[in-house]
Design a protein around this motif. Sequence first.
Motif, PDB file in Angstrom:
ATOM      1  N   ILE A   1     -62.832 -42.413 -30.606  1.00 33.07           N
ATOM      2  CA  ILE A   1     -63.894 -41.276 -31.183  1.00 33.07           C
ATOM      3  C   ILE A   1     -63.440 -41.280 -32.622  1.00 33.07           C
ATOM      4  N   ILE A   2     -61.685 -41.196 -32.556  1.00 29.93           N
ATOM      5  CA  ILE A   2     -60.980 -40.787 -33.748  1.00 29.93           C
ATOM      6  C   ILE A   2     -61.777 -42.007 -34.626  1.00 29.93           C
ATOM      7  N   GLN A   3     -61.127 -43.473 -34.817  1.00 29.91           N
ATOM      8  CA  GLN A   3     -61.319 -43.855 -35.173  1.00 29.91           C
ATOM      9  C   GLN A   3     -62.758 -44.397 -36.122  1.00 29.91           C
ATOM     10  N   SER A   4     -63.297 -44.250 -35.416  1.00 27.62           N
ATOM     11  CA  SER A   4     -64.907 -43.645 -35.634  1.00 27.62           C
ATOM     12  C   SER A   4     -65.021 -42.613 -36.971  1.00 27.62           C
ATOM     13  N   PHE A   5     -64.846 -41.153 -36.716  1.00 29.14           N
ATOM     14  CA  PHE A   5     -64.531 -40.522 -36.706  1.00 29.14           C
ATOM     15  C   PHE A   5     -64.113 -41.200 -39.189  1.00 29.14           C
ATOM     16  N   ALA A   6     -63.156 -41.425 -38.449  1.00 34.29           N
ATOM     17  CA  ALA A   6     -62.268 -41.836 -39.747  1.00 34.29           C
ATOM     18  C   ALA A   6     -63.228 -43.166 -40.765  1.00 34.29           C
ATOM     19  N   GLN A   7     -64.331 -44.031 -39.719  1.00 34.51           N
ATOM     20  CA  GLN A   7     -64.466 -45.052 -40.862  1.00 34.51           C
ATOM     21  C   GLN A   7     -65.755 -44.360 -41.736  1.00 34.51           C
ATOM     22  N   GLY A   8     -65.938 -42.974 -41.306  1.00 34.74           N
ATOM     23  CA  GLY A   8     -66.317 -41.910 -42.801  1.00 34.74           C
ATOM     24  C   GLY A   8     -66.149 -41.183 -43.677  1.00 34.74           C
ATOM     25  N   ASN A   9     -64.507 -40.795 -43.274  1.00 34.37           N
ATOM     26  CA  ASN A   9     -63.828 -40.139 -43.638  1.00 34.37           C
ATOM     27  C   ASN A   9     -62.097 -40.849 -44.151  1.00 34.37           C
ATOM     28  N   ARG A  10     -62.096 -41.278 -45.386  1.00 37.77           N
ATOM     29  CA  ARG A  10     -60.675 -41.999 -45.559  1.00 37.77           C
ATOM     30  C   ARG A  10     -59.566 -41.332 -45.310  1.00 37.77           C
ATOM     31  N   ASN A  11     -59.732 -40.077 -45.715  1.00 31.29           N
ATOM     32  CA  ASN A  11     -58.497 -39.267 -45.695  1.00 31.29           C
ATOM     33  C   ASN A  11     -58.289 -37.955 -43.832  1.00 31.29           C
TER      34      ASN A  11
ATOM     35  N   ARG B   1     -60.949 -29.541 -35.534  1.00 28.34           N
ATOM     36  CA  ARG B   1     -60.349 -29.563 -33.939  1.00 28.34           C
ATOM     37  C   ARG B   1     -61.585 -30.079 -32.741  1.00 28.34           C
ATOM     38  N   LEU B   2     -60.370 -30.979 -32.224  1.00 28.39           N
ATOM     39  CA  LEU B   2     -61.549 -32.180 -31.392  1.00 28.39           C
ATOM     40  C   LEU B   2     -61.084 -32.548 -30.191  1.00 28.39           C
ATOM     41  N   ILE B   3     -62.811 -31.920 -29.267  1.00 26.69           N
ATOM     42  CA  ILE B   3     -61.538 -31.790 -27.750  1.00 26.69           C
ATOM     43  C   ILE B   3     -62.823 -33.031 -26.951  1.00 26.69           C
ATOM     44  N   THR B   4     -61.799 -33.249 -26.166  1.00 28.44           N
ATOM     45  CA  THR B   4     -63.239 -34.460 -25.442  1.00 28.44           C
ATOM     46  C   THR B   4     -63.068 -34.313 -23.719  1.00 28.44           C
ATOM     47  N   THR B   5     -63.933 -34.718 -23.262  1.00 31.90           N
ATOM     48  CA  THR B   5     -64.109 -34.585 -21.390  1.00 31.90           C
ATOM     49  C   THR B   5     -64.808 -35.805 -21.185  1.00 31.90           C
ATOM     50  N   GLN B   6     -64.950 -36.437 -20.080  1.00 33.76           N
ATOM     51  CA  GLN B   6     -65.671 -37.262 -19.177  1.00 33.76           C
ATOM     52  C   GLN B   6     -66.782 -36.518 -18.611  1.00 33.76           C
TER      53      GLN B   6
ATOM     54  N   VAL C   1     -72.222 -36.533 -27.753  1.00 30.35           N
ATOM     55  CA  VAL C   1     -72.394 -37.689 -26.033  1.00 30.35           C
ATOM     56  C   VAL C   1     -72.008 -39.143 -26.792  1.00 30.35           C
ATOM     57  N   ALA C   2     -70.033 -39.229 -26.790  1.00 31.51           N
ATOM     58  CA  ALA C   2     -70.012 -41.081 -27.088  1.00 31.51           C
ATOM     59  C   ALA C   2     -70.362 -42.077 -26.286  1.00 31.51           C
ATOM     60  N   GLN C   3     -70.858 -43.288 -26.852  1.00 32.62           N
ATOM     61  CA  GLN C   3     -70.859 -44.174 -25.291  1.00 32.62           C
ATOM     62  C   GLN C   3     -69.090 -45.075 -25.924  1.00 32.62           C
ATOM     63  N   THR C   4     -69.287 -44.567 -24.644  1.00 26.56           N
ATOM     64  CA  THR C   4     -67.779 -45.220 -24.748  1.00 26.56           C
ATOM     65  C   THR C   4     -67.333 -46.511 -22.837  1.00 26.56           C
ATOM     66  N   ASN C   5     -66.333 -47.287 -22.824  1.00 21.13           N
ATOM     67  CA  ASN C   5     -66.853 -47.831 -22.203  1.00 21.13           C
ATOM     68  C   ASN C   5     -65.227 -48.125 -21.498  1.00 21.13           C
ATOM     69  N   ASN C   6     -64.554 -47.269 -21.906  1.00 24.15           N
ATOM     70  CA  ASN C   6     -62.513 -46.376 -21.647  1.00 24.15           C
ATOM     71  C   ASN C   6     -63.147 -45.565 -20.723  1.00 24.15           C
ATOM     72  N   ARG C   7     -62.878 -46.020 -19.519  1.00 26.71           N
ATOM     73  CA  ARG C   7     -62.476 -44.620 -18.628  1.00 26.71           C
ATOM     74  C   ARG C   7     -61.492 -43.848 -19.093  1.00 26.71           C
ATOM     75  N   ASN C   8     -60.274 -44.447 -19.731  1.00 27.22           N
ATOM     76  CA  ASN C   8     -59.267 -43.837 -20.008  1.00 27.22           C
ATOM     77  C   ASN C   8     -59.541 -42.590 -21.706  1.00 27.22           C
ATOM     78  N   LEU C   9     -59.690 -41.712 -21.048  1.00 31.51           N
ATOM     79  CA  LEU C   9     -60.049 -40.526 -21.986  1.00 31.51           C
ATOM     80  C   LEU C   9     -59.038 -40.683 -23.193  1.00 31.51           C
ATOM     81  N   GLN C  10     -58.297 -40.790 -23.472  1.00 35.09           N
ATOM     82  CA  GLN C  10     -57.063 -40.757 -24.220  1.00 35.09           C
ATOM     83  C   GLN C  10     -57.582 -41.650 -24.875  1.00 35.09           C
ATOM     84  N   ARG C  11     -58.083 -42.911 -24.388  1.00 28.74           N
ATOM     85  CA  ARG C  11     -58.060 -44.314 -25.040  1.00 28.74           C
ATOM     86  C   ARG C  11     -59.521 -44.002 -25.546  1.00 28.74           C
ATOM     87  N   ALA C  12     -60.683 -43.262 -24.868  1.00 26.51           N
ATOM     88  CA  ALA C  12     -61.892 -42.643 -25.310  1.00 26.51           C
ATOM     89  C   ALA C  12     -61.320 -42.557 -26.728  1.00 26.51           C
ATOM     90  N   THR C  13     -60.729 -41.210 -26.287  1.00 21.41           N
ATOM     91  CA  THR C  13     -61.309 -40.485 -27.850  1.00 21.41           C
ATOM     92  C   THR C  13     -60.290 -41.296 -29.041  1.00 21.41           C
TER      93      THR C  13
END
Length: 467
Positions: A381-391, A427-432, A366-378
């Motif tokens: 999440i992808i940005q946070s993944f990218a921080q640890g995986n530069r590829n 594969r990343l599947i997200t829901t609010q 479960v990700a904490q987010t302030n974004n009520r827009n699911l696409q922006r919240a997603t």
Amino acid sequence: MNRNRKPLIAWLTMIAIMAFPLSIVAQTQIKYHSNRFSIQDDVKLGRQAAQEAEQQFPLLNDSEVRSYVERVGERLVAAIPSQFQHPEFDYFFKVVNARDINAFALPGGPMYVNRGMIEAARSEGEMAGVMAHEISHVALRHGTAQATKGQKYGTLAAIAGIAGTIFGGPGVGQLAQAPFAVYLLKFSREYETEADILGAQIMAGAGYDPRDLANMFRTIQQQGGGSSGGFLSSHPSPSDRYARINREAQLLRINEGTRDTREFARVRERLRTFGPAPTMAEIARSGQRYPTGENTSYPNRAPSGRVEYPSTRYQNVSIFNGGVRVSVPSNWRQISEGSSVWFVPEGGYGSYNGQAVFTHGTNFAVAQTNNRNLQRATDEIIQSFAQGNRNLRASGGYQRTTLGGRQALWTNLSNVNEATGQPETIRLITTQLSNGQVLYMVAVAPQGERNFDTAFNNVLRSVRIND
Ligand SMILES: [Zn+2]
């Protein structure tokens, strides 16, 4: 005047001093049995047996449950009477993810507590009772003492047989031929009684009511029912033990201490959110070997990459305190770390540069987010993944799908696995959720490996959300 009083005060002081030792003398005295092994032998043999045991038993790698059991164990160890303390011993406590009501300890201190034992206990005191009994076998060096007396000594098997389990649950009788039956060998009645008595003394010293050790026998009888008869029949009967422990308890003074009694309830609550544990017999039948990782949640090596196909049998699992229910292949293992839960096949995970890495499996978080827009919240999440995986790259855009019956987004990502150097598909599947947080599911497998597609789709479709 002074002269007359002094003797009186001296008398009173003497009575006070005498009164204390007298109450100690009243408790049953226990002695060591003769032992041809050295203290170092206990340590060495126990360590070898522990390593073997950890390859045969699935450990419950949950830091919260384990640290709780460790705290209880350490409190008990600190209360071992000084004549039975061995500074060379290294007591540690791990939880085996098995349903049977059982526990065993090895010479020199390694102890394994079954999850089923924690679940069966009605209080922390009852759980501590089992542990105090097992600690007593170790402190009294029963394993090597038994080997000294007897048959077959000299082999690790005989010496590791040590392990007294006290408490047999259903299925233990079937273990006679199991590869780890050696851990479940029984001690003589005499040794069992000693472990009960010293266990009661340790309980009192640690601030527990020693009668809870006796109560645990009743609890086991009630929960094990007739099916545990085989095991219990080769032991002093539980009613004998019950009476004997309670007799000892009357001689003991319980050390005052403060404990957080809510902890036990919290840990029980947490265990309820995990998938069902297998029985010892099932573990034996599977013949599966587990990687040993000294005090870590993950094996201390890179994932092997050799993984089994997902089983076509599924098990229902409840995670996040029942907030999510999901069905996963029965040969996948659950690894929980904080608010992140992985389901992984053996060989599909490991560690690399001190970090946990996964090559195959699914992850829920479960990700904490302030974004009520699911696409922006997603996106976040992808940005946070990218921080640890530069590829890490998003490949293709968002697709609409459903997760737990509600609107969700599906995104494909490509990455290069840092441990194996192989390209992989994520594969990343997200829901609010109703509170605005985002529940996500990740499915990872090496690029082009399609064997996991069906399993991933089944897992995805099985998700039920209760928020
Ligand atoms: Zn025992």
